[in-house]
Write a protein that holds these residues in place. Structure first.
Motif, mmCIF file in Angstrom:
data_model
loop_
_atom_site.group_PDB
_atom_site.id
_atom_site.type_symbol
_atom_site.label_atom_id
_atom_site.label_comp_id
_atom_site.label_asym_id
_atom_site.label_seq_id
_atom_site.Cartn_x
_atom_site.Cartn_y
_atom_site.Cartn_z
ATOM 1 N N ASN A 240 0.833 -1.204 0.000
ATOM 2 C CA ASN A 240 0.000 0.000 0.000
ATOM 3 C C ASN A 240 0.872 1.260 0.000
ATOM 4 O O ASN A 240 0.397 2.355 0.307
ATOM 5 C CB ASN A 240 -0.932 0.025 1.213
ATOM 6 C CG ASN A 240 -0.166 0.083 2.541
ATOM 7 O OD1 ASN A 240 1.043 -0.137 2.580
ATOM 8 N ND2 ASN A 240 -0.871 0.347 3.630
ATOM 9 N N ARG A 271 -5.304 1.747 0.549
ATOM 10 C CA ARG A 271 -5.527 0.919 -0.643
ATOM 11 C C ARG A 271 -4.356 -0.018 -0.857
ATOM 12 O O ARG A 271 -3.208 0.340 -0.607
ATOM 13 C CB ARG A 271 -5.695 1.806 -1.885
ATOM 14 C CG ARG A 271 -6.939 2.675 -1.844
ATOM 15 C CD ARG A 271 -7.542 2.828 -3.234
ATOM 16 N NE ARG A 271 -6.577 3.133 -4.253
ATOM 17 C CZ ARG A 271 -6.173 4.370 -4.552
ATOM 18 N NH1 ARG A 271 -6.649 5.398 -3.887
ATOM 19 N NH2 ARG A 271 -5.304 4.578 -5.515
ATOM 20 N N THR A 272 -4.651 -1.219 -1.339
ATOM 21 C CA THR A 272 -3.640 -2.241 -1.569
ATOM 22 C C THR A 272 -3.505 -2.523 -3.059
ATOM 23 O O THR A 272 -4.506 -2.576 -3.782
ATOM 24 C CB THR A 272 -3.999 -3.540 -0.832
ATOM 25 O OG1 THR A 272 -4.035 -3.274 0.574
ATOM 26 C CG2 THR A 272 -2.975 -4.630 -1.113
ATOM 27 N N SER A 301 -8.491 -1.964 -4.602
ATOM 28 C CA SER A 301 -9.550 -1.156 -3.997
ATOM 29 C C SER A 301 -10.741 -0.979 -4.921
ATOM 30 O O SER A 301 -11.799 -0.520 -4.502
ATOM 31 C CB SER A 301 -9.003 0.221 -3.632
ATOM 32 O OG SER A 301 -8.788 0.998 -4.804
#
Length: 372
Positions: A240, A271-272, A301
């Motif tokens: 992230n 968010r990844t 995401s």
């Protein structure tokens, strides 16, 4: 006779002590210069001479002192240089790449203290044919390279397995409202004949009073197979550590990639992204190697900040120290994405803003690296 024997014994002890205290210092470095022709689907073009396609220009000093009994003292000091201008890579510090001192023992391993490369950075040679430099999608996403105040332990390789751990206390912000944040790293590398597999990752805790409370993480799983005439590589990254700035929607980081202050104010930390990449190279002759890769960055995401791309490269060794190379690479941002190419050194100049966001960027580079 007794006096003579005693004198000889004392001389032997003195020579043994001198041998144990033997030390050496090595001066080393590299020059990496290349021509970069790059185009954006916006219509913008770049034709520039740049530094750091494969192995950014640098000068360094490393030394070792034999302390006896298998124990040695070691140090390394390394500074980046812009070979095109002669300027230091980082105007804020002299030895920006590494400055550490440590002790090493052949049985229990090595301890280092100071500014050091990350375990993730060290594994560039293991994940693709470019050594994770220009043309690598993993590199385009970004790689945490080195941190200050780092305490590291590196084990000896036992039954093919080597372990590594780091703990670095970083300054979270110039603001006195925040306190330092620790960055921890763990890595394992297993080598068995032609097979190599491993993991390298880090986690950074959010500092107190930070605008966002999520931890930054970067996990890297890799494997390669040496088939005799070259290698096949595969790598998976989950992180992230991405943020937006004026250079592009995904052209920044939450955690500094080369040390220094940590901003911790980007909502991207929530968010990844997953990066998947495959690569292979082939030794056409003992002095000519060719390679290719393809990778994809997936925004988990659902915001659609995805990208894909790849490269084809060739490397010709004029000698053990000098190599010329050529590469074609492409980076294709989805509508909401804004990644941009990066080499061993960041491209400067590079595209930014509307020439990056949602654009396809293609490039062709020809360069030379000389190591000394």
């Amino acid at each position: 006779m007794k006096i003579k024997n005693l004198s000889l014994a004392l001389m032997a002890v003195g020579l043994a002590g001198a041998a144990q205290a033997q030390s050496s210092v090595t001066i080393y470095g590299s020059f990496d210069q290349y021509f970069n022709h790059m185009t954006s689907s916006s219509g913008a073009k770049l034709n520039t001479l740049q530094d750091g396609k494969d192995l950014r220009s640098r000068i360094g000093f490393r030394g070792v002192e034999d302390l006896g009994g298998g124990l040695s003292a070691k140090f390394q000091m390394e500074m980046g240089i812009n070979g095109a201008s002669g300027a230091t890579a980082d105007a804020t510090r002299a030895f920006d790449r590494q400055t550490w001192v440590g002790l090493a023992d052949k049985d229990w391993g090595e301890v280092r203290i100071g500014r050091q490369n990350t375990a993730i950075f060290y594994r560039g040679d293991y994940i693709d044919y470019s050594s994770r430099t220009l043309g690598s999608m993993v590199n385009n996403f970004g790689v945490p390279s080195r941190f200050d105040n780092d305490l590291a332990y590196i084990s000896p390789r036992m039954a093919g397995l080597q372990l590594e751990g780091h703990f670095a206390q970083q300054q979270a912000s110039a603001s006195t409202a925040q306190v330092s944040t620790p960055i921890t790293q763990l890595a394992a590398d297993y080598l068995n004949g032609p097979f190599r597999v491993g993991y390298a990752g880090l986690q950074a805790k959010a500092p107190q009073n930070a605008a966002l409370n999520a931890n930054v993480f970067y996990h890297n799983l890799y494997g390669n197979y040496d088939y005799g005439k070259g290698k096949i590589y595969a790598v998976y990254v989950r992180s992230n550590n991405i943020a937006s700035n004026a250079n592009g929607t995904n052209a920044g980081t939450v955690l500094g990639n080369v040390g220094g202050a940590v901003s911790w104010n980007s909502t991207s930390v929530n968010r990844t992204f997953d990066i998947l990449q495959v690569s292979a190279d082939y030794n056409v002759t003992p002095v000519l190697r060719v390679g290719a890769l393809w990778g994809r960055i997936n925004d988990k995401s659902g915001a659609g900040q995805n990208a894909n791309g790849g490269s084809i490269g060739a490397y010709y060794a004029l000698s053990k120290r000098t190599t010329v190379s050529a590469m074609w690479e492409t980076l294709r941002n989805d509508k909401n994405a804004g990644f941009r190419p990066s080499g061993s050194a960041g491209l400067s100049p590079n595209f930014a803003g509307t020439d990056v966001n949602g654009r396809t960027i293609n490039g062709f580079q020809v360069g030379i690296v000389h190591k000394f």
